[in-house]
Design an enzyme around this catalytic site. Structure first.
Site, PDB file in Angstrom:
ATOM      1  N   PRO A   1       0.824  -1.215   0.000  1.00  0.00           N
ATOM      2  CA  PRO A   1       0.000   0.000   0.000  1.00  0.00           C
ATOM      3  C   PRO A   1       0.853   1.258   0.000  1.00  0.00           C
ATOM      4  O   PRO A   1       1.848   1.351   0.712  1.00  0.00           O
ATOM      5  CB  PRO A   1      -0.792  -0.126   1.311  1.00  0.00           C
ATOM      6  CG  PRO A   1       0.070  -0.989   2.189  1.00  0.00           C
ATOM      7  CD  PRO A   1       0.741  -1.949   1.270  1.00  0.00           C
TER       8      PRO A   1
ATOM      9  N   SER B   1      -4.284   1.368   0.152  1.00  0.00           N
ATOM     10  CA  SER B   1      -4.075   2.191   1.338  1.00  0.00           C
ATOM     11  C   SER B   1      -5.371   2.823   1.841  1.00  0.00           C
ATOM     12  O   SER B   1      -6.256   3.173   1.051  1.00  0.00           O
ATOM     13  CB  SER B   1      -3.073   3.298   1.010  1.00  0.00           C
ATOM     14  OG  SER B   1      -2.983   4.239   2.062  1.00  0.00           O
TER      15      SER B   1
ATOM     16  N   LYS C   1       0.619  -5.507  10.046  1.00  0.00           N
ATOM     17  CA  LYS C   1       1.735  -4.907   9.309  1.00  0.00           C
ATOM     18  C   LYS C   1       2.497  -3.939  10.206  1.00  0.00           C
ATOM     19  O   LYS C   1       1.901  -3.052  10.822  1.00  0.00           O
ATOM     20  CB  LYS C   1       1.212  -4.174   8.070  1.00  0.00           C
ATOM     21  CG  LYS C   1       2.278  -3.507   7.217  1.00  0.00           C
ATOM     22  CD  LYS C   1       1.655  -2.873   5.983  1.00  0.00           C
ATOM     23  CE  LYS C   1       2.689  -2.230   5.078  1.00  0.00           C
ATOM     24  NZ  LYS C   1       3.273  -1.016   5.691  1.00  0.00           N
TER      25      LYS C   1
ATOM     26  N   SER D   1       7.793  -5.072   8.584  1.00  0.00           N
ATOM     27  CA  SER D   1       7.912  -3.796   7.884  1.00  0.00           C
ATOM     28  C   SER D   1       8.326  -2.709   8.849  1.00  0.00           C
ATOM     29  O   SER D   1       7.917  -2.704  10.017  1.00  0.00           O
ATOM     30  CB  SER D   1       6.563  -3.416   7.254  1.00  0.00           C
ATOM     31  OG  SER D   1       6.600  -2.126   6.683  1.00  0.00           O
TER      32      SER D   1
ATOM     33  N   HIS E   1       7.719   0.410   7.745  1.00  0.00           N
ATOM     34  CA  HIS E   1       6.938   1.477   7.112  1.00  0.00           C
ATOM     35  C   HIS E   1       7.780   2.238   6.089  1.00  0.00           C
ATOM     36  O   HIS E   1       7.670   3.460   5.938  1.00  0.00           O
ATOM     37  CB  HIS E   1       6.388   2.439   8.167  1.00  0.00           C
ATOM     38  CG  HIS E   1       5.064   3.053   7.807  1.00  0.00           C
ATOM     39  ND1 HIS E   1       3.883   2.692   8.405  1.00  0.00           N
ATOM     40  CD2 HIS E   1       4.726   3.998   6.897  1.00  0.00           C
ATOM     41  CE1 HIS E   1       2.888   3.398   7.890  1.00  0.00           C
ATOM     42  NE2 HIS E   1       3.381   4.204   6.970  1.00  0.00           N
TER      43      HIS E   1
ATOM     44  N   ARG F   1       9.783   5.261   7.303  1.00  0.00           N
ATOM     45  CA  ARG F   1       9.060   6.530   7.419  1.00  0.00           C
ATOM     46  C   ARG F   1       8.490   6.776   8.811  1.00  0.00           C
ATOM     47  O   ARG F   1       7.879   7.809   9.061  1.00  0.00           O
ATOM     48  CB  ARG F   1       7.915   6.558   6.391  1.00  0.00           C
ATOM     49  CG  ARG F   1       8.406   6.569   4.960  1.00  0.00           C
ATOM     50  CD  ARG F   1       7.355   6.047   3.996  1.00  0.00           C
ATOM     51  NE  ARG F   1       6.180   6.881   3.895  1.00  0.00           N
ATOM     52  CZ  ARG F   1       6.098   8.002   3.175  1.00  0.00           C
ATOM     53  NH1 ARG F   1       7.151   8.420   2.497  1.00  0.00           N
ATOM     54  NH2 ARG F   1       4.986   8.691   3.122  1.00  0.00           N
TER      55      ARG F   1
ATOM     56  N   ASP G   1       8.391  -6.275   3.530  1.00  0.00           N
ATOM     57  CA  ASP G   1       8.565  -5.227   2.531  1.00  0.00           C
ATOM     58  C   ASP G   1       9.765  -4.371   2.913  1.00  0.00           C
ATOM     59  O   ASP G   1      10.422  -4.605   3.934  1.00  0.00           O
ATOM     60  CB  ASP G   1       7.297  -4.380   2.357  1.00  0.00           C
ATOM     61  CG  ASP G   1       6.991  -3.479   3.556  1.00  0.00           C
ATOM     62  OD1 ASP G   1       7.868  -3.262   4.413  1.00  0.00           O
ATOM     63  OD2 ASP G   1       5.861  -2.979   3.655  1.00  0.00           O
TER      64      ASP G   1
ATOM     65  N   GLY H   1      12.660  -1.876   0.544  1.00  0.00           N
ATOM     66  CA  GLY H   1      13.907  -1.945  -0.193  1.00  0.00           C
ATOM     67  C   GLY H   1      13.955  -2.941  -1.325  1.00  0.00           C
ATOM     68  O   GLY H   1      15.036  -3.199  -1.872  1.00  0.00           O
TER      69      GLY H   1
END
Length: 359
Positions: free
Chosen positions: A78, A107, A225, A247, A249, A252, A280, A282
């Site tokens: 997302p 998302s 997630k 993850s 994020h 972020r 997830d 990279g």
């Protein structure tokens, strides 16, 4: 100008094409962007161990996520406000993912409605990523819409009780345009340009106890997630999560945390096969996906790779980048000595330096 031949080309082209005041939102991370850089660097710390003299004349990339068949072990993660990158936004991504036969995760901060995305996707699988907002009624209303939207799982993002400080956005002055529809986090017709923190307020009170009402209201399997530790992986299993999504994020949120790939082994060990695990952060190459599989992930997800292709060439760009990654996964499988994702094992990978898992 020649066509991009890999994800790095698309990222470079997007940075040249998109207004820097917009691209900073998609490209940047939080703080000093240590975790953002770590996500890509993590893949170089693992090397593949191919096996020879294996018949790889018939290779299949197909796998399943929560029982749903997909064409390859890579899905679309997302990412928000896709109409900032292309007029069709999420609809272009949905059509490209459907054509590729893979799964798209939509998302909460979508700039298209669930009805529009469903029409664009057809019968292709879709999951909904959910933020629980401070305005709990808005989240409940969103879940009601999701039940009608044809989603087959709910991806609850748990790493954002507060919004990370994203200094590229602040430095370059990123603001959400007045006319960008964000139907599930604010009104469909915004009245003033806003920053992320002005319009997007997640609940800081969300706890493990809240999983019960989220599951009940959605009626869907829950994927958690944002898990990075064995402790939270164990709690996720105890609370009935159908899957855990490793993850940070996209670098972020909290800066200085582990890269998704680096956190993956301890999460996989903690889960012990009791639910599926995804990762997830990279992903730039098909071999990155193979490394994730070897470390125990069922599948990997990519966002920036898809966002850059959407920015460069819309639906066609997303279709092409998914095809490039699919071809890289297929070639890598064959050269690794495997004919399916299920054959990729821990024996196919080793650290470039001795791996010392957390105590």
């Amino acid at each position: 100008m020649s066509e991009p031949v890999n994800v790095a080309d698309y990222l470079e082209r997007a940075a040249e094409t998109v207004d820097p005041q917009v691209w900073c939102f998609f490209e940047g991370g939080s703080g000093d962007e240590v975790s953002l850089r770590a996500n890509t660097a993590a893949y170089s710390r693992w090397r593949l161990r191919p096996r020879m003299l294996v018949d790889v004349s018939a290779i299949s990339l197909e796998t399943t996520l929560l029982g749903t068949p997909i064409s390859m072990p890579l899905g679309v993660a997302p990412f928000a406000m896709q109409r900032l990158l292309d007029p069709d936004g999420e609809l272009a991504t949905a059509r490209a993912a459907a054509a590729a036969g893979t799964l798209m995760c939509v998302s909460t901060v979508t700039s298209s409605s669930h009805e529009e995305i469903a029409a664009a996707s057809g019968a292709s699988p879709r999951w909904l990523q959910l933020y629980v907002l401070r305005d709990r009624q808005r989240t409940l209303d969103h879940l009601a819409k999701a039940r009608e939207g044809g989603y087959s799982a709910l991806v609850l993002t748990v790493d954002i009780p507060l919004l990370g400080r994203r200094e590229r956005d602040l430095r370059l002055g990123f603001r959400i345009p007045d006319d960008l529809p964000l139907p599930y986090v604010r009104g469909t017709v915004p009245t003033a340009a806003e920053t992320m923190s002005e319009h997007f307020q997640t609940s800081p009170t969300l706890t493990w106890r809240d999983l019960e009402w989220v599951a009940a209201e959605s009626g869907l399997p829950i994927v958690l997630k944002g898990i990075l530790t064995r402790e939270d992986a164990l709690l996720a299993v105890e609370h009935g999560a159908a899957a855990v999504w490793v993850s940070n994020h996209g670098g972020r949120q909290l800066d200085g945390v582990a890269a998704g790939l680096d956190a993956l082994p301890e999460v996989v060990e903690a889960v012990g096969g009791r639910c599926e695990v995804y990762v997830d952060g990279g992903v730039r190459r098909g071999t990155d996906v193979l490394k994730a599989l070897a470390l125990g992930a069922r599948a990997a997800f990519a966002a920036r790779a898809v966002a850059s292709a959407l920015a460069v060439d819309g639906e066609r760009g997303v279709s092409r980048v998914l095809a490039l990654l699919r071809d890289e996964i297929e070639l890598g499988l064959g050269l690794l000595g495997c004919t399916s994702p299920a054959e990729v094992a821990r024996s196919h990978i080793e650290p470039t330096v001795p791996y010392d898992p957390p105590a």
